[in-house]
Design a protein around this motif. Structure first.
Motif, PDB file in Angstrom:
ATOM      1  N   MET A  32       0.847  -1.198   0.000  1.00 37.54           N
ATOM      2  CA  MET A  32       0.000   0.000   0.000  1.00 37.54           C
ATOM      3  C   MET A  32       0.882   1.247   0.000  1.00 37.54           C
ATOM      4  SD  MET A  32      -2.437   1.047   3.097  1.00 37.54           S
ATOM      5  CE  MET A  32      -2.897  -0.674   3.079  1.00 37.54           C
ATOM      6  N   VAL A  33       0.855   1.957  -1.076  1.00 39.48           N
ATOM      7  CA  VAL A  33       1.679   3.148  -1.170  1.00 39.48           C
ATOM      8  C   VAL A  33       0.789   4.356  -1.428  1.00 39.48           C
ATOM      9  CG1 VAL A  33       3.468   4.326  -2.504  1.00 39.48           C
ATOM     10  CG2 VAL A  33       3.662   1.878  -2.048  1.00 39.48           C
ATOM     11  N   VAL A  34       0.924   5.351  -0.579  1.00 36.57           N
ATOM     12  CA  VAL A  34       0.165   6.579  -0.798  1.00 36.57           C
ATOM     13  C   VAL A  34       0.974   7.471  -1.729  1.00 36.57           C
ATOM     14  CG1 VAL A  34      -0.840   8.584   0.304  1.00 36.57           C
ATOM     15  CG2 VAL A  34      -0.830   6.411   1.492  1.00 36.57           C
ATOM     16  N   ASN A  35       0.395   7.762  -2.862  1.00 38.11           N
ATOM     17  CA  ASN A  35       1.104   8.530  -3.870  1.00 38.11           C
ATOM     18  C   ASN A  35       1.038  10.007  -3.491  1.00 38.11           C
ATOM     19  OD1 ASN A  35       2.262   9.467  -6.125  1.00 38.11           O
ATOM     20  ND2 ASN A  35       0.635   8.851  -7.540  1.00 38.11           N
ATOM     21  N   GLN A  36       1.842  10.343  -2.502  1.00 45.44           N
ATOM     22  CA  GLN A  36       1.719  11.654  -1.876  1.00 45.44           C
ATOM     23  C   GLN A  36       2.045  12.808  -2.809  1.00 45.44           C
ATOM     24  OE1 GLN A  36       4.816  13.061   0.249  1.00 45.44           O
ATOM     25  NE2 GLN A  36       3.715  14.786   1.083  1.00 45.44           N
ATOM     26  N   LEU A  37       1.108  13.725  -2.902  1.00 45.71           N
ATOM     27  CA  LEU A  37       1.318  14.976  -3.638  1.00 45.71           C
ATOM     28  C   LEU A  37       1.603  14.773  -5.124  1.00 45.71           C
ATOM     29  CD1 LEU A  37       3.346  17.184  -1.144  1.00 45.71           C
ATOM     30  CD2 LEU A  37       0.911  17.078  -1.539  1.00 45.71           C
ATOM     31  N   ALA A  38       1.353  13.550  -5.625  1.00 40.05           N
ATOM     32  CA  ALA A  38       1.595  13.348  -7.054  1.00 40.05           C
ATOM     33  C   ALA A  38       0.513  14.072  -7.834  1.00 40.05           C
ATOM     34  CB  ALA A  38       1.564  11.863  -7.376  1.00 40.05           C
ATOM     35  N   GLN A  39       0.887  15.080  -8.547  1.00 39.46           N
ATOM     36  CA  GLN A  39      -0.062  15.808  -9.394  1.00 39.46           C
ATOM     37  C   GLN A  39      -0.389  14.946 -10.606  1.00 39.46           C
ATOM     38  OE1 GLN A  39      -1.709  18.488  -9.359  1.00 39.46           O
ATOM     39  NE2 GLN A  39      -0.736  19.998  -8.026  1.00 39.46           N
ATOM     40  N   PRO A  40      -1.654  14.959 -11.050  1.00 36.93           N
ATOM     41  CA  PRO A  40      -1.935  14.272 -12.302  1.00 36.93           C
ATOM     42  C   PRO A  40      -1.004  14.845 -13.366  1.00 36.93           C
ATOM     43  CG  PRO A  40      -3.964  15.062 -11.297  1.00 36.93           C
ATOM     44  CD  PRO A  40      -2.831  15.621 -10.493  1.00 36.93           C
ATOM     45  N   LEU A  84      -8.465  11.701 -10.550  1.00 37.20           N
ATOM     46  CA  LEU A  84      -8.358  10.533  -9.663  1.00 37.20           C
ATOM     47  C   LEU A  84      -7.578   9.391 -10.305  1.00 37.20           C
ATOM     48  CD1 LEU A  84     -12.021  10.456  -8.265  1.00 37.20           C
ATOM     49  CD2 LEU A  84      -9.971  11.295  -7.110  1.00 37.20           C
ATOM     50  N   GLY A 138      -5.062   6.668 -11.479  1.00 36.66           N
ATOM     51  CA  GLY A 138      -3.956   6.000 -10.793  1.00 36.66           C
ATOM     52  C   GLY A 138      -4.269   5.613  -9.366  1.00 36.66           C
ATOM     53  N   LEU A 139      -5.396   6.080  -8.844  1.00 37.02           N
ATOM     54  CA  LEU A 139      -5.763   5.738  -7.467  1.00 37.02           C
ATOM     55  C   LEU A 139      -6.705   4.543  -7.472  1.00 37.02           C
ATOM     56  CD1 LEU A 139      -6.546   9.357  -6.222  1.00 37.02           C
ATOM     57  CD2 LEU A 139      -4.571   7.981  -5.574  1.00 37.02           C
TER      58      LEU A 139
END
Lengths: 310, 310
Positions: B1-9, B45, B47-48
């Motif tokens: 489980m990886v939170v894709n922090q602050l990754a802008q589309p 949204l 990639g989530l």
């Protein structure tokens, strides 16, 4: 019952006078950050007497004001009068307060105590807690748009705050945390680091970058500082959950261990966790060396984060 | 489980091509507004794959897209290609969707059905509903900052959206509505008008003003239109609650009458409420006379609002 629809707070001059945040001991600077932030939020809520408005006031009171301090202090570091950054400082405290109010709800962490006081849903009710949190988030975006800098910089502040607090930032981290509780496989260290980077780190990093964004300046050093500080903060939280006294911490402790959750302490051991937090604080301080003595209070804040008892 | 922090589309070019909203029948225009809005939100949204992201998708689907349509159409009225207003249109649909997800919670209206489907907390759980709503609000502010107009106009959009959705707007109206249910004295007509101006009217008015704000143009006519439309919308909702069929309306009906709540129907009678809604639609259309035939679709929308069956 009249809803004062769309009535903007009038006469900004009524806002209590905010003086520049001079260099001062960290404890004074934190207290000052809390004071000017509360005043700004109080002004934004002036004239409202509903339970939701009262709950909003209540939710933003009594915290450490660490995020507001980071915003004001990073402004000062960029030769911006901290009074110009009060909108951003108040915004981040509203955002943080909303997240606590919602996290404390029975369907989330189900906590009765926050900052040594009853949580909002215990003092009022769940509906008021949901609505007060919702309105605090909206207020955060209203306030951040009122930082005193160029329109482009204000937009940048608003957009990055939205990103840091949303599904790719804070909310995403909180959701991953809840998912981990019900998952069969416990999280590893990398998972927890990624999770916390969203849940806690994103807003702390944003706060530390306020001054650089307002000044449209280089963000590298403060970015490293903010990320290291955010992670150190969460490790310290896990240490407090293991070793702290609920009456000092101001909220329930020992819940993670009781729930068998993987934490930095369970993964690294108590000494390992403290050592890792110390390394991160050193990394945060080193990143600020380019600013010389001007960054001393921010360095003090990093040390405070792992030394705090609540 | 990886939170894709602050990754802008990334790669905005990946967004499905959005064509200009030509003059077309209202039903086509509403469908088009829904389509481009969903595409924009879906892109945000991308990639989530968490339950919260899925719930966000779910919550914005299947509505009438009236608010998105108003935003796009008011942009067209100001010679702005509606594609430039998609950020604002998607933002208002996110904001509206979040408010429905939270209003449906057990501690609020406790509804099982929305748009003919299970509500978010019924399909997932309460924690997911709280978080999905929270993240939709944050996404709204991220998207509104991406309307394609001057930085000053974008800031104005963001700040007014925050005000319209907060404690002085939508949340304030919702709180007043809940308070009224527990109060001893039933509300009068003026109270209900003020309450609904916040609860429903503020976001509808904001939507209608998107084009004028983007163009930094005169807001008078669209302001009158939006306020009259918002009130007519709520009166029509009360009429539907009294006369509608739950399977067509897509949510529970008859709840207000069963709860003995004061509504426009209880205060004005069924015919009186319909007549008042008709007068408001006329007022809304008259306000747009300065735009000549260019405003015909907006006038159609006003008529649709009181003729709708869901």
């Amino acid at each position: 019952m009249v809803v004062n629809q769309l009535a903007q707070p009038r006469l900004m001059a009524e806002l209590p006078r905010i003086t520049a945040l001079d260099r001062r001991p960290l404890s004074d600077a934190l207290a000052h950050a809390g004071q000017v932030t509360q005043a700004r939020i109080g002004f934004a809520l002036s004239g409202l007497d509903s339970p939701v408005a009262a709950a909003m006031h209540y939710a933003v009171a009594g915290g450490k004001s660490l995020r507001a301090f980071l915003a004001l202090e990073s402004a000062r570091l960029h030769d911006i009068n901290p009074a110009a950054a009060v909108g951003a400082a108040a915004a981040i405290e509203c955002l943080h307060a909303y997240s606590l109010v919602h996290d404390d709800l029975p369907c989330m962490d189900d906590d009765d105590l926050r900052r040594g006081q009853p949580t909002v849903h215990r003092k009022w009710d769940e509906a008021t807690a949901v609505l007060a949190g919702d309105a605090l988030q909206a207020l955060a975006f209203e306030l951040v748009c009122q930082a005193e800098c160029s329109a482009r910089a204000r937009l940048n502040l608003a957009m990055t705050l939205a990103n840091a607090s949303g599904v790719r930032g804070m909310v995403g981290g909180q959701a991953a945390d809840i998912a981990a509780e019900t998952a069969n496989a416990p999280l590893g260290l990398d998972d927890i680091i990624a999770l916390q980077a969203g849940k806690t780190g994103a807003l702390i990093s944003w706060s530390a970058l306020v001054g650089a964004r307002m000044a449209e300046a280089e963000r590298g050093p403060l970015s490293i500082y903010g990320q290291a500080l955010g992670l150190a903060f969460q490790i310290a939280d896990d240490v407090l959950d293991e070793t702290g006294d609920a009456t000092v911490v101001g909220k329930a402790v020992g819940k993670d261990a009781a729930a068998g959750k993987a934490t930095f302490v369970s993964l690294l051991g108590l000494d390992g966790a403290k050592s890792r937090a110390g390394d991160l604080v050193q990394e945060a301080c080193d990143a600020l060396s380019v600013y010389g003595g001007n960054a001393d209070t921010l360095k003090d804040a990093a040390r405070f984060v792992i030394a705090r008892t609540h």
